[in-house]
Design an enzyme around this catalytic site. Structure first.
Site, short mmCIF file in Angstrom:
data_model
loop_
_atom_site.label_atom_id
_atom_site.label_comp_id
_atom_site.label_asym_id
_atom_site.label_seq_id
_atom_site.Cartn_x
_atom_site.Cartn_y
_atom_site.Cartn_z
N GLU A 1 8.61 -13.88 -24.28
CA GLU A 1 7.77 -12.68 -24.24
C GLU A 1 8.56 -11.40 -24.04
O GLU A 1 8.16 -10.35 -24.53
CB GLU A 1 6.64 -12.80 -23.20
CG GLU A 1 7.06 -12.74 -21.77
CD GLU A 1 5.89 -12.86 -20.81
OE1 GLU A 1 4.82 -12.32 -21.06
OE2 GLU A 1 6.07 -13.53 -19.77
N GLU B 1 7.46 -22.16 -17.74
CA GLU B 1 7.40 -20.75 -17.35
C GLU B 1 8.68 -20.02 -17.77
O GLU B 1 8.62 -18.87 -18.24
CB GLU B 1 7.17 -20.66 -15.83
CG GLU B 1 7.17 -19.27 -15.26
CD GLU B 1 6.18 -18.29 -15.88
OE1 GLU B 1 5.32 -18.72 -16.67
OE2 GLU B 1 6.30 -17.09 -15.60
N LYS C 1 -1.09 -6.18 -19.87
CA LYS C 1 -1.01 -6.78 -18.53
C LYS C 1 -2.27 -7.56 -18.19
O LYS C 1 -2.21 -8.64 -17.62
CB LYS C 1 -0.78 -5.66 -17.49
CG LYS C 1 -0.63 -6.16 -16.07
CD LYS C 1 0.67 -6.93 -15.89
CE LYS C 1 0.82 -7.61 -14.56
NZ LYS C 1 1.76 -8.73 -14.60
N ASN D 1 0.78 -0.69 6.35
CA ASN D 1 1.12 -1.41 5.14
C ASN D 1 1.64 -2.78 5.58
O ASN D 1 2.53 -2.83 6.43
CB ASN D 1 2.21 -0.60 4.42
CG ASN D 1 2.72 -1.26 3.18
OD1 ASN D 1 2.29 -2.36 2.83
ND2 ASN D 1 3.62 -0.60 2.49
N GLY D 2 1.08 -3.87 5.07
CA GLY D 2 1.55 -5.20 5.44
C GLY D 2 0.43 -6.07 5.98
O GLY D 2 -0.74 -5.81 5.72
N TRP E 1 -4.21 -1.41 -0.83
CA TRP E 1 -4.34 -2.57 -1.71
C TRP E 1 -4.87 -3.66 -0.79
O TRP E 1 -4.15 -4.14 0.08
CB TRP E 1 -2.98 -2.88 -2.31
CG TRP E 1 -2.84 -4.20 -2.97
CD1 TRP E 1 -2.49 -5.39 -2.40
CD2 TRP E 1 -3.01 -4.47 -4.36
NE1 TRP E 1 -2.44 -6.38 -3.34
CE2 TRP E 1 -2.75 -5.85 -4.55
CE3 TRP E 1 -3.37 -3.70 -5.47
CZ2 TRP E 1 -2.82 -6.45 -5.80
CZ3 TRP E 1 -3.43 -4.32 -6.72
CH2 TRP E 1 -3.17 -5.67 -6.87
N HIS F 1 12.42 -37.80 -29.37
CA HIS F 1 11.28 -38.17 -30.22
C HIS F 1 10.98 -37.10 -31.26
O HIS F 1 9.86 -37.02 -31.76
CB HIS F 1 10.06 -38.46 -29.34
CG HIS F 1 10.29 -39.59 -28.40
ND1 HIS F 1 10.38 -40.91 -28.82
CD2 HIS F 1 10.54 -39.62 -27.06
CE1 HIS F 1 10.64 -41.69 -27.78
NE2 HIS F 1 10.74 -40.92 -26.71
N CYS G 1 0.85 -1.19 0.00
CA CYS G 1 0.00 0.00 0.00
C CYS G 1 0.88 1.24 0.00
O CYS G 1 2.07 1.17 0.29
CB CYS G 1 -0.87 0.02 1.24
SG CYS G 1 -1.67 -1.53 1.58
N ARG H 1 1.48 2.44 -8.39
CA ARG H 1 1.58 1.10 -7.78
C ARG H 1 0.25 0.36 -7.78
O ARG H 1 0.20 -0.83 -7.52
CB ARG H 1 2.05 1.22 -6.34
CG ARG H 1 3.44 1.79 -6.20
CD ARG H 1 3.62 2.37 -4.82
NE ARG H 1 3.19 1.44 -3.80
CZ ARG H 1 3.95 0.50 -3.26
NH1 ARG H 1 5.19 0.39 -3.66
NH2 ARG H 1 3.49 -0.29 -2.34
N LYS I 1 8.85 -16.69 -20.28
CA LYS I 1 9.50 -15.43 -19.91
C LYS I 1 10.45 -14.98 -21.02
O LYS I 1 10.45 -13.82 -21.41
CB LYS I 1 10.31 -15.56 -18.60
CG LYS I 1 9.54 -15.62 -17.32
CD LYS I 1 8.83 -14.35 -16.93
CE LYS I 1 7.46 -14.25 -17.48
NZ LYS I 1 6.35 -14.91 -16.92
C1 F6R Z 1 3.04 -13.79 -18.75
C2 F6R Z 1 1.80 -13.23 -18.28
C3 F6R Z 1 0.55 -13.76 -18.83
C4 F6R Z 1 -0.52 -13.88 -17.74
C5 F6R Z 1 -1.86 -14.30 -18.34
C6 F6R Z 1 -2.92 -14.50 -17.27
O1 F6R Z 1 4.16 -13.23 -18.12
O2 F6R Z 1 1.79 -12.32 -17.48
O3 F6R Z 1 0.75 -14.98 -19.45
O4 F6R Z 1 -0.08 -14.81 -16.80
O5 F6R Z 1 -2.30 -13.33 -19.24
O6 F6R Z 1 -3.15 -13.34 -16.57
P1 F6R Z 1 -3.88 -13.36 -15.17
O7 F6R Z 1 -2.99 -14.08 -14.22
O8 F6R Z 1 -4.04 -11.91 -14.82
O9 F6R Z 1 -5.19 -14.06 -15.35
#
Ligand code: F6R
Length: 609
Positions: A488, A481, A604, A100-101, A74, A504, A2, A27, A485
């Site tokens: 992307e 994963e 995002k 905060n916390g 938050w 294979h 927060c 934030r 990363k």
């Molecule tokens: C990758 C990434 C995306 C999200 C995906 C789901 O780094 O951020 O693959 O993980 O779009 O998003 P949420 O978790 O917000 O449903």
């Protein structure tokens, strides 16, 4: 998590703290509030929603004060409502606090206070802390003494800021784990959760050490330690510009969030593991439900889907509970076969992903029990699920998800252990697991220390045309994963595979420039992974291995070995391997000049199909 702001001095404190909150808006938050002195009373104004909502009511009439504290919240305990927003009063409205916390022992404290006749207006842990401070203060001690004594009664991560209606010239604050910084001005002093909220007013900053209590007046700042002894005040000059201050001095939000993972690991378990190492998960289904569930379906997208794969691994290997993982976009149109006794788990950082939300609606229409693992409180998925466990990772700003992933996997482990505890699953050492989860922050810190080594490695492989991410068991899921990363944020083609599958078909792609990163963190199957590494080396491919520190096998088959700490459980070793993989992607992308926090073509929160 927060935003915290505070000011004492000749300027209009209400305007200053409001401006400070605006500087922390990047934030993310869901409600905001402010407290200032009006005659002999502390006036509190707070609203759910954006700062503009607070501004509307606050500035309906002019406000003038020489001291104020303010907060952007938050949500963690209790939804984003006016009542739950900070500041909170104590029982007697003599003090107001922002926080905060997470106060882990707030329920115990609340019960004790209710028994003494205290009444609470919100569902927050913060209000409980306010009442604890108010109780100490009612004994006639100074405000700083009340805060110092109260802090000893609170368990968890917190930054607390307190004002009173009797010691009208001071703001008192303290912290444990959560951030708090003070700004030293001339004839005025400030405080904030983050440096950007201080920079327009001063560049002389005091970093508050853990358990230290600080007192701010117009004239100066004084510090006392946990035993009440006075401490010297040291200032640091900050010459960051505002933009880099928002990133905590890191070049990108992604790197900041990768480095926040130890703290996130602490936050995920905060209040969820008790002194007897038992798992406490509030607000989820009753014990009878857990005994009835015959199958789990995990539904998510992207990184959250990868966390779901880890969830499946945990549920099946530890609990022997049959679990499937689906991409939300496939599930919603896939006419899935669902047992009426099954549980559907929806994993989402944002809580707004359109495909996941649609899959959730499908399950609800079919009357399947639903559980969310969500970061954003008040989000659609959190609201729609029958029950939700919050990941408590704090706002994630970089498009590429990092800390949300580790938090999601940690929640799966907590949930799995909770089920094991309820069902008394034979052979599952819940306490041993819980103790290890409590140490994950330290292990993650050690992983972050690998950064210099990773920077060098990134320089060596940054021009590779293709990168394989390989492993067996949980390492194969973490590989997925890692691959996401790198593709992307660095735009390098990647492919994840279970290591044993390479022969294979995929081996055909191996050339001397192709890099294969193997996760080999599980000693039980390391030999098999080493054989797969040799298959790649024999075709002149470059091999990087991520192993636990005790490994002696992989050196012979790898061009580079990255060593991470060894935990008691293979599952947790695999989870830790994501930290060097995140750092590697980040540094390759940086060396290649990529737009890291906002990669091309990506958003995002994916709220469209
Ligand atoms: C990758 C990434 C995306 C999200 C995906 C789901 O780094 O951020 O693959 O993980 O779009 O998003 P949420 O978790 O917000 O449903």
């Amino acid at each position: 998590m927060c935003g915290i702001a505070g000011y004492v001095g000749p300027k209009n404190a209400v305007d200053v703290v409001f401006d400070q909150l605006k500087r922390l808006e990047y934030r993310g938050y869901d409600s905001a509030g402010i407290a200032y002195l009006q005659d002999d009373k502390i006036a509190v104004t707070k609203r759910a929603g954006k700062l503009s909502e607070l501004g509307k009511v606050l500035f309906e009439s002019p406000k003038q004060a020489e001291l104020a504290i303010a907060h952007s919240r938050w949500a963690t305990h209790g939804g984003p409502t006016d009542e739950n927003a900070h500041p909170h009063y104590d029982q007697y409205e003599r003090v107001a606090i922002i926080h905060n916390g997470i106060i882990e022992n707030y329920l115990e404290l609340k019960e004790h206070l209710i028994a003494k006749g205290h009444k609470f207006k919100s569902q927050t842990d913060t209000e409980v802390a306010a009442h604890v401070i108010g109780e100490e203060y009612a004994n006639g001690v100074s405000l700083e003494e009340a805060v110092r004594l109260s802090a000893k009664r609170l368990r968890g991560a917190f930054a607390l800021v307190v004002m009173s209606n009797t010691e009208k010239d001071k703001i008192v604050c303290t912290r444990n784990a959560s951030p708090l910084v003070l700004g030293m001005g001339v004839g005025e002093n400030l405080l904030a959760s983050d440096i950007p909220a201080l920079l327009p007013y001063t560049r002389e900053v005091v970093i508050v050490e853990e358990h230290v209590v600080a007192v701010l007046t117009r004239e100066g700042i004084s510090l006392i330690d946990a035993e009440g002894r006075s401490l010297p005040v040291k200032t640091t000059h900050i010459d960051w510009d505002i933009a880099s201050a928002e990133r905590g001095g890191f070049e990108h939000f992604m790197l900041k969030e990768v480095h926040e993972q130890p703290q996130v690991m602490r936050q995920v378990v905060a209040g969820r593991i008790d002194e007897k190492s038992k798992i406490r998960l509030e607000g989820i289904f009753g014990e009878n439900v857990w005994n009835e569930i015959d199958r789990v379906n995990i539904i998510a997208c992207g990184t959250a889907y990868h966390a779901g794969l880890m969830g499946k691994h945990f549920f099946e290997s530890v609990l022997r509970l049959p679990t499937d993982v689906y991409y939300s976009s496939e599930f919603r149109y896939g006419d899935p076969v669902l047992s009426p006794k099954s549980l559907a788990i929806f994993v989402s950082q944002s809580g707004e992903t359109a495909d996941t939300l649609a899959a959730l609606k499908l399950c609800k229409d079919r009357r399947i029990r639903t559980l969310g693992i969500v970061n954003v409180i008040g989000s659609s998925i959190a609201r729609e699920c029958d029950r939700t466990i919050f990941t408590q990772a704090g706002p994630e700003i970089s498009v590429a998800s990092t800390k949300a992933y580790t938090a999601q996997v940690m929640v799966f482990a907590l949930l799995g252990l909770y089920i094991a505890q309820v069902q008394e699953v034979p052979g599952v050492k819940v306490e041993e697991w819980a103790d290890e989860l409590l140490q994950m922050d330290g292990f993650a810190e050690q992983c972050l220390k690998l950064e210099d080594e990773i920077v060098t490695l990134a320089g060596e492989i940054k021009d590779m045309p293709l990168c394989f991410f390989l492993g067996r068991g949980a390492d194969a899921f973490v590989a997925a994963e890692g691959a996401l990363k790198l593709k992307e944020i660095a735009y390098i083609p990647t492919q994840e595979y279970p290591a044993g599958e390479m022969k294979h078909g995929p081996l055909a792609l191996i050339t001397k420039d192709v890099v294969s990163i193997f996760g080999a963190t599980d000693p039980r199957i390391r030999e098999k992974v080493v054989s797969n590494m040799k298959e790649v080396q024999a075709r002149s491919g470059k091999v990087i291995a991520i192993v636990t520190e005790d490994d002696t096998l992989t050196e012979q088959a790898a061009d580079h070995v990255v060593r991470i700490p060894k935990t008691k459980f293979e599952f947790l070793n695999a989870l830790l391997a994501i930290v060097p993989l995140q750092l590697l992607s980040y540094h390759i992308a940086r060396l290649n000049g990529c737009e890291i926090d906002q990669p091309r073509n990506l958003a995002k929160s994916v709220t469209v199909e």
